[in-house]
Design a protein around this motif. Structure first.
Motif, PDB file in Angstrom:
ATOM      1  N   GLN A 130      -1.799   3.235  -2.999  1.00 45.93           N
ATOM      2  CA  GLN A 130      -2.327   3.339  -1.753  1.00 45.93           C
ATOM      3  C   GLN A 130      -1.399   3.280  -0.607  1.00 45.93           C
ATOM      4  N   ILE A 131      -0.289   2.789  -0.964  1.00 46.16           N
ATOM      5  CA  ILE A 131       0.739   2.767   0.232  1.00 46.16           C
ATOM      6  C   ILE A 131       1.246   4.110   0.451  1.00 46.16           C
ATOM      7  N   ASP A 132       1.415   4.896  -0.543  1.00 46.81           N
ATOM      8  CA  ASP A 132       1.814   6.284  -0.434  1.00 46.81           C
ATOM      9  C   ASP A 132       0.697   6.910   0.149  1.00 46.81           C
ATOM     10  N   LEU A 133      -0.367   6.859   0.102  1.00 43.04           N
ATOM     11  CA  LEU A 133      -1.528   7.531   0.621  1.00 43.04           C
ATOM     12  C   LEU A 133      -1.542   7.167   2.348  1.00 43.04           C
ATOM     13  N   SER A 134      -1.272   6.046   2.628  1.00 44.63           N
ATOM     14  CA  SER A 134      -1.451   5.389   4.069  1.00 44.63           C
ATOM     15  C   SER A 134       0.067   5.997   4.813  1.00 44.63           C
ATOM     16  N   ILE A 135       1.068   6.084   3.947  1.00 45.28           N
ATOM     17  CA  ILE A 135       2.154   7.014   4.612  1.00 45.28           C
ATOM     18  C   ILE A 135       2.134   8.175   4.803  1.00 45.28           C
ATOM     19  N   LYS A 136       1.214   8.932   4.130  1.00 46.04           N
ATOM     20  CA  LYS A 136       0.840  10.264   4.213  1.00 46.04           C
ATOM     21  C   LYS A 136      -0.308  10.753   5.176  1.00 46.04           C
ATOM     22  N   GLY A 137      -0.917   9.513   5.601  1.00 48.68           N
ATOM     23  CA  GLY A 137      -2.258   9.598   6.420  1.00 48.68           C
ATOM     24  C   GLY A 137      -3.258   9.939   5.671  1.00 48.68           C
ATOM     25  N   GLN A 138      -3.542   9.763   4.390  1.00 53.21           N
ATOM     26  CA  GLN A 138      -4.501  10.091   3.714  1.00 53.21           C
ATOM     27  C   GLN A 138      -5.272   9.093   3.427  1.00 53.21           C
ATOM     28  N   MET A 139      -5.092   7.712   4.167  1.00 55.26           N
ATOM     29  CA  MET A 139      -5.806   6.642   3.923  1.00 55.26           C
ATOM     30  C   MET A 139      -5.920   5.706   5.230  1.00 55.26           C
ATOM     31  N   ASN A 140      -7.123   5.415   5.546  1.00 52.89           N
ATOM     32  CA  ASN A 140      -7.052   4.909   7.201  1.00 52.89           C
ATOM     33  C   ASN A 140      -6.576   3.223   6.988  1.00 52.89           C
ATOM     34  N   GLU A 141      -5.327   3.131   6.883  1.00 56.97           N
ATOM     35  CA  GLU A 141      -4.458   1.953   7.017  1.00 56.97           C
ATOM     36  C   GLU A 141      -3.111   2.038   7.500  1.00 56.97           C
ATOM     37  N   ASN A 142      -2.773   1.054   8.300  1.00 53.73           N
ATOM     38  CA  ASN A 142      -1.390   0.955   8.553  1.00 53.73           C
ATOM     39  C   ASN A 142      -0.554   0.778   7.406  1.00 53.73           C
ATOM     40  N   PRO A 143       0.295   1.700   6.907  1.00 53.61           N
ATOM     41  CA  PRO A 143       1.239   1.271   5.561  1.00 53.61           C
ATOM     42  C   PRO A 143       1.851  -0.168   5.651  1.00 53.61           C
ATOM     43  N   TRP A 144       2.349  -0.381   6.892  1.00 54.90           N
ATOM     44  CA  TRP A 144       3.298  -1.727   6.770  1.00 54.90           C
ATOM     45  C   TRP A 144       2.160  -2.904   6.135  1.00 54.90           C
ATOM     46  N   ASN A 145       1.032  -2.715   6.660  1.00 57.14           N
ATOM     47  CA  ASN A 145       0.113  -3.799   6.359  1.00 57.14           C
ATOM     48  C   ASN A 145      -0.222  -3.792   4.728  1.00 57.14           C
ATOM     49  N   ALA A 146      -0.154  -2.647   3.958  1.00 52.42           N
ATOM     50  CA  ALA A 146      -0.600  -2.223   2.744  1.00 52.42           C
ATOM     51  C   ALA A 146       0.638  -2.852   2.041  1.00 52.42           C
ATOM     52  N   ILE A 147       2.000  -2.551   2.760  1.00 54.24           N
ATOM     53  CA  ILE A 147       2.988  -2.805   1.813  1.00 54.24           C
ATOM     54  C   ILE A 147       3.113  -4.613   1.788  1.00 54.24           C
ATOM     55  N   MET A 148       2.902  -5.219   2.723  1.00 55.58           N
ATOM     56  CA  MET A 148       2.816  -6.517   3.002  1.00 55.58           C
ATOM     57  C   MET A 148       1.658  -7.069   2.100  1.00 55.58           C
ATOM     58  N   ARG A 149       0.745  -6.615   2.022  1.00 53.73           N
ATOM     59  CA  ARG A 149      -0.347  -7.147   1.036  1.00 53.73           C
ATOM     60  C   ARG A 149      -0.013  -6.951  -0.564  1.00 53.73           C
ATOM     61  N   THR A 150       0.670  -5.834  -0.576  1.00 56.91           N
ATOM     62  CA  THR A 150       1.218  -5.747  -2.100  1.00 56.91           C
ATOM     63  C   THR A 150       2.354  -6.488  -2.371  1.00 56.91           C
ATOM     64  N   ALA A 151       3.282  -6.821  -1.637  1.00 48.03           N
ATOM     65  CA  ALA A 151       4.432  -7.477  -1.686  1.00 48.03           C
ATOM     66  C   ALA A 151       3.916  -8.912  -2.022  1.00 48.03           C
ATOM     67  N   PHE A 152       3.081  -9.479  -1.151  1.00 46.02           N
ATOM     68  CA  PHE A 152       2.441 -10.903  -1.615  1.00 46.02           C
ATOM     69  C   PHE A 152       1.783 -11.019  -2.987  1.00 46.02           C
ATOM     70  N   ALA A 153       1.147  -9.784  -3.157  1.00 44.58           N
ATOM     71  CA  ALA A 153       0.452  -9.927  -4.466  1.00 44.58           C
ATOM     72  C   ALA A 153       1.664  -9.836  -5.883  1.00 44.58           C
ATOM     73  N   PHE A 154       2.792  -9.257  -5.381  1.00 46.45           N
ATOM     74  CA  PHE A 154       3.679  -9.159  -6.431  1.00 46.45           C
ATOM     75  C   PHE A 154       4.151 -10.369  -6.438  1.00 46.45           C
ATOM     76  N   ALA A 155       4.354 -11.264  -5.565  1.00 45.39           N
ATOM     77  CA  ALA A 155       4.885 -12.561  -5.616  1.00 45.39           C
ATOM     78  C   ALA A 155       3.805 -13.489  -5.985  1.00 45.39           C
ATOM     79  N   GLY A 156       2.704 -13.107  -6.339  1.00 47.69           N
ATOM     80  CA  GLY A 156       1.441 -14.023  -6.768  1.00 47.69           C
ATOM     81  C   GLY A 156       0.804 -14.614  -5.822  1.00 47.69           C
ATOM     82  N   LYS A 157       0.717 -14.371  -4.632  1.00 48.73           N
ATOM     83  CA  LYS A 157       0.033 -14.676  -3.477  1.00 48.73           C
ATOM     84  C   LYS A 157      -1.170 -13.755  -2.818  1.00 48.73           C
TER      85      LYS A 157
END
Length: 343
Positions: A305-332
């Motif tokens: 989903q981050i990759d799709l956001s970076i490419k403009g194929q998903m309506n989300e700021n990629p940095w927001n998607a990165i932060m959400r994924t990184a927090f999920a990685f950390a278990g939060k």
């Protein structure tokens, strides 16, 4: 002939006497380094005129035919560089075969392509390249060979590294050859022939977003939420592209999935950790202890989903998607993206 990438420098006197050379691989820094070595050796061996072509699906091959038949008034030889953006298909290989088959002593073709599989390497054109020219396949060194590669590259750039410094660079940048290449070139420019200290490396590393992004790895693996947030926000505020950060996420997720696959096949956690550096084992052990196969699958979907956001194929700021994924990685679980995050 086929030459391993480690022997390119040694074999340069032979390579420049051939009519053509193909370099295949997917690691940009290593590809560029090999291409540069051969290009420089050729340009220094005679009065060469150089032309570079980026070859895509819409490339006009008549340009190659025209340039191969014309030499400048100021040169007697010509270097033609063909940089393929995609792996050549059967039709392209046929046209390339015709070009190479008509070469003459005043021409040298230097060709780079993405990684080629074993079936493609049996292609008629590549068989001709091996027979009459040179084929170099680029494989990134694994973690056991990376220190030797760093030491050899440092020697080429006249950078005086201690074994401790080599280990420091390797441990912090496994898999990021672009960052290593940038660091070694900076060290060469600033401290040529001087003994390099870890302080010199740390100072340059702190200014390099490639290294800062790799600091994210240890924060992710240890589940350090505050540090994850500071690093990502710092990269974002400095205007860095999110692609590198997403690459770090993908790398760590893939590494943990590989470890879990080994453990599912009967390996102990210590056996699964054998593929990483000794000083990184506690970090990966910490991540393995709080992960499970289902979470890793979910994280893999999130980086897509981050990759799709970076490419403009998903309506989300990629940095927001990165932060959400990184927090999920950390278990939060990340708070709603519109909310202020307080740490």
């Amino acid at each position: 002939m086929r030459i391993a990438q480690d022997f390119v420098t040694k074999e340069l006197p032979k390579i420049i006497k051939l009519p053509y050379c193909v370099i295949a691989g997917d690691e940009p820094a290593l590809m560029l380094n090999t291409e540069q070595k051969i290009k420089d050796a050729i340009m220094n061996s005679g009065e060469y005129e150089r032309e570079v072509f980026d070859v895509d699906n819409k490339f006009d091959w008549s340009d190659i035919i025209n340039t191969s038949q014309s030499l400048s008034l100021f040169s007697t030889q010509k270097l033609i560089q063909l940089r393929f953006t995609n792996k050549p298909d059967a039709k392209t290989f046929k046209i390339l075969h015709e070009c190479l088959d008509k070469t003459n002593p005043d021409l040298f073709y230097l060709i780079t392509t993405p990684k080629l599989d074993s079936n493609t390497l049996k292609n008629k054109t590549l068989s001709m390249v091996e027979r009459n020219g040179c084929l170099i396949t680029i494989y990134p060194p694994d973690h056991t060979k990376l220190p030797s590669w760093i030491q050899n590259r440092a020697n080429e750039l006249r950078v005086n590294l201690s074994q401790e410094s080599v280990s420091f660079i390797a441990a912090h940048n496994e898999g990021n050859f672009l960052a290593i290449e940038q660091l070694l070139n900076q060290l060469s420019f600033l401290y040529e022939h001087q003994q390099i200290s870890n302080e010199m490396i740390a100072e340059l590393s702190s200014e390099n977003s490639n290294f800062v992004a790799f600091d994210l790895s240890s924060a992710l693996l240890t589940g350090d939420i505050s540090r994850i947030y500071r690093i990502i926000q710092g990269l974002r505020s400095e205007g860095d592209v999110p692609t590198l950060v997403n690459w770090v996420l993908q790398k760590e997720i893939a590494t943990l999935q590989k470890m879990y696959a080994k453990m599912d096949a009967g390996a102990t956690i210590e056996m699964a950790l054998n593929d990483v550096w000794q000083n990184q084992k506690p970090l990966y052990r910490s991540a393995l202890n709080r992960m499970n196969a289902n979470r890793l699958r979910n994280l893999s979907s999130m980086v897509v989903q981050i990759d799709l956001s970076i490419k403009g194929q998903m309506n989300e700021n990629p940095w927001n998607a990165i932060m959400r994924t990184a927090f999920a990685f950390a278990g939060k679980r990340l708070l709603p993206l519109s909310a202020e995050i307080k740490l």
